[in-house]
Design a protein around this motif. Structure first.
Motif, PDB file in Angstrom:
ATOM      1  N   GLN A  56       0.688  -1.312  -0.137  1.00 42.35           N
ATOM      2  CA  GLN A  56       0.192   0.097   0.018  1.00 42.35           C
ATOM      3  C   GLN A  56       1.029   1.171  -0.100  1.00 42.35           C
ATOM      4  O   GLN A  56       0.527   2.376  -0.737  1.00 42.35           O
ATOM      5  N   TYR A  57       1.931   1.427   0.843  1.00 37.93           N
ATOM      6  CA  TYR A  57       2.689   2.629   0.885  1.00 37.93           C
ATOM      7  C   TYR A  57       3.963   2.254  -0.111  1.00 37.93           C
ATOM      8  O   TYR A  57       4.554   3.480  -0.418  1.00 37.93           O
ATOM      9  N   LEU A  58       4.115   1.315  -0.445  1.00 43.20           N
ATOM     10  CA  LEU A  58       5.246   1.502  -1.878  1.00 43.20           C
ATOM     11  C   LEU A  58       5.014   2.251  -2.927  1.00 43.20           C
ATOM     12  O   LEU A  58       5.930   3.066  -3.400  1.00 43.20           O
ATOM     13  N   PHE A  59       3.598   2.624  -3.336  1.00 47.57           N
ATOM     14  CA  PHE A  59       3.224   3.236  -4.501  1.00 47.57           C
ATOM     15  C   PHE A  59       2.473   4.371  -4.095  1.00 47.57           C
ATOM     16  O   PHE A  59       1.802   4.807  -4.835  1.00 47.57           O
ATOM     17  N   ASP A 245       8.221  10.903   8.663  1.00 53.29           N
ATOM     18  CA  ASP A 245       7.000  11.634   9.187  1.00 53.29           C
ATOM     19  C   ASP A 245       5.636  10.614   9.081  1.00 53.29           C
ATOM     20  O   ASP A 245       4.998  10.781   9.773  1.00 53.29           O
ATOM     21  N   ILE A 246       5.693   9.724   8.039  1.00 56.68           N
ATOM     22  CA  ILE A 246       4.528   8.758   7.992  1.00 56.68           C
ATOM     23  C   ILE A 246       4.391   7.938   9.222  1.00 56.68           C
ATOM     24  O   ILE A 246       3.621   7.567   9.973  1.00 56.68           O
ATOM     25  N   TYR A 247       5.620   7.162   9.580  1.00 53.83           N
ATOM     26  CA  TYR A 247       5.662   6.144  10.452  1.00 53.83           C
ATOM     27  C   TYR A 247       5.658   6.966  11.983  1.00 53.83           C
ATOM     28  O   TYR A 247       5.224   6.391  12.881  1.00 53.83           O
ATOM     29  N   SER A 248       5.980   8.193  11.998  1.00 50.70           N
ATOM     30  CA  SER A 248       5.760   8.943  13.328  1.00 50.70           C
ATOM     31  C   SER A 248       4.388   9.133  13.685  1.00 50.70           C
ATOM     32  O   SER A 248       4.131   9.200  14.947  1.00 50.70           O
ATOM     33  N   PHE A 251       3.109   4.625  13.212  1.00 47.65           N
ATOM     34  CA  PHE A 251       3.755   3.581  14.101  1.00 47.65           C
ATOM     35  C   PHE A 251       4.314   2.360  13.158  1.00 47.65           C
ATOM     36  O   PHE A 251       4.616   1.265  13.721  1.00 47.65           O
ATOM     37  N   LEU A 252       3.991   2.538  11.827  1.00 52.39           N
ATOM     38  CA  LEU A 252       4.378   1.254  10.878  1.00 52.39           C
ATOM     39  C   LEU A 252       5.748   1.796  10.474  1.00 52.39           C
ATOM     40  O   LEU A 252       6.203   1.815   9.548  1.00 52.39           O
ATOM     41  N   VAL A 253       6.759   1.514  11.677  1.00 49.78           N
ATOM     42  CA  VAL A 253       8.113   1.925  11.242  1.00 49.78           C
ATOM     43  C   VAL A 253       8.881   0.721  10.457  1.00 49.78           C
ATOM     44  O   VAL A 253       9.591   1.329   9.540  1.00 49.78           O
ATOM     45  N   VAL A 254       8.766  -0.556  10.633  1.00 46.21           N
ATOM     46  CA  VAL A 254       9.385  -1.597   9.873  1.00 46.21           C
ATOM     47  C   VAL A 254       8.790  -1.419   8.361  1.00 46.21           C
ATOM     48  O   VAL A 254       9.803  -1.397   7.464  1.00 46.21           O
ATOM     49  N   GLU A 255       7.581  -1.301   8.130  1.00 51.33           N
ATOM     50  CA  GLU A 255       6.884  -1.176   6.762  1.00 51.33           C
ATOM     51  C   GLU A 255       7.496  -0.145   6.009  1.00 51.33           C
ATOM     52  O   GLU A 255       7.652  -0.388   4.874  1.00 51.33           O
ATOM     53  N   LEU A 256       7.541   1.050   6.695  1.00 49.77           N
ATOM     54  CA  LEU A 256       7.974   2.463   5.954  1.00 49.77           C
ATOM     55  C   LEU A 256       9.568   2.561   5.852  1.00 49.77           C
ATOM     56  O   LEU A 256       9.909   2.809   4.505  1.00 49.77           O
ATOM     57  N   LEU A 257      10.107   1.859   6.571  1.00 49.41           N
ATOM     58  CA  LEU A 257      11.689   2.045   6.355  1.00 49.41           C
ATOM     59  C   LEU A 257      12.170   0.652   5.147  1.00 49.41           C
ATOM     60  O   LEU A 257      12.962   1.065   4.487  1.00 49.41           O
ATOM     61  N   THR A 258      11.227  -0.211   5.307  1.00 48.70           N
ATOM     62  CA  THR A 258      11.405  -1.124   4.265  1.00 48.70           C
ATOM     63  C   THR A 258      11.164  -0.753   2.710  1.00 48.70           C
ATOM     64  O   THR A 258      11.719  -0.814   1.806  1.00 48.70           O
TER      65      THR A 258
END
Length: 285
Positions: A56-59, A245-248, A251-258
């Motif tokens: 979902q966040y990849l694109f 900014d999004i994972y702050s 709290f989807l830290v791992v997904e957004l960093l990936t």
């Protein structure tokens, strides 16, 4: 019964070549493979990554904007770094002790200080040092540009200046090495034909040096694309900053960093493809 001449020319028996097995390399390969599988298994069992949210966040629009900003910043900074690095490299090989010393100090300073400190300096110290930027029209009182430095030195401008000047310190040494690798005899022959020093550099040395520095320059471009993540420290909306900014907030830290890591891999693959194409188009020999 074979005669002496026949026995002299008789073919020797074929000996089988037995290749020595490198058991140490095989053992190391299996250990690395086992370690990778163990890490993947631990990640799957811990469910640290939600595949649905990752896709979902990849694109997503914000992530794509951040990837575009990182690519634009890295590419522009590399172009400026090549220009400044060429000037510094020519100063190093000019034979003028003053110019060579200034160039050596430049290289020492910008390669010896962390790039993050340089970005923070340009963004915070320059507006304090220069309160206003004024560019008058020569011989008149008309101002071509007059504005507070805080308006001119935006996060993008500070990041572009900082990354360009820092990278120029590395590119100057790469370019200098390429220039010095060109055969001195060709330069002497060109001077004997009546070429000036500038013409020799432009027509003989630099075209050959460009082929030599191409592999190292491509690697530096890849490093530059990844170094754009440092601009997040001064508020520039590049890929890592937007992901942070999004994972702050969710709290989807791992997904957004990936997601950010995947897009950095895409950009470096793009840079690697360009480098490979240029190296095939302009080979050393």
């Amino acid at each position: 019964m074979m005669t002496a001449a026949q026995s002299h020319f008789a073919p020797e028996p074929v000996q089988e070549v037995v290749h020595r097995r490198n058991w140490g390399a095989w053992l190391l390969s299996f250990l690395c493979l086992g370690l990778i599988l163990a890490v993947l298994r631990a990640g799957i069992e811990a469910r640290i990554l939600d595949p649905e949210l990752f896709v979902q966040y990849l694109f997503s629009e914000q992530i794509l904007i951040g990837a575009r900003n990182a690519l634009v910043l890295g590419s522009l900074a590399m172009v400026l770094a090549c220009g400044v690095g060429l000037v510094v490299a020519l100063m190093r090989v000019s034979g003028n002790p003053i110019m060579a010393s200034i160039a050596a100090i430049y290289v020492y300073f910008f390669r010896g200080t962390p790039m993050l400190i340089q970005l923070l300096f340009w963004f915070n110290a320059v507006p304090i040092m220069f309160g206003e930027i004024s560019i008058p029209l020569p011989f008149t009182d008309i101002m071509l540009l007059q504005a507070p430095t805080t308006q001119m030195v935006t996060p993008f401008v500070a990041a572009l200046i900082g990354l360009s000047l820092a990278e120029a310190g590395y590119m100057s040494e790469i370019i200098r090495t390429g220039i010095q690798a060109v055969d001195q005899g060709q330069q002497a022959a060109a001077r004997a034909l009546g070429m000036t020093r500038a013409q020799v550099m432009r027509r003989v040395v630099i075209p050959q040096a460009a082929r030599i520095i191409l592999p190292a320059g491509g690697n530096q471009y890849i490093m530059m694309l990844k170094s754009t993540s440092l601009a997040s420290a001064i508020g520039y909306l590049e890929l890592l900053r937007i992901a942070t900014d999004i994972y702050s907030s969710n709290f989807l830290v791992v997904e957004l960093l990936t997601v950010a890591a995947v897009w950095y891999l895409v950009m470096t693959a793009f840079a690697t493809g360009i480098q490979t194409m240029l190296e095939k188009t302009f080979p050393l020999r």
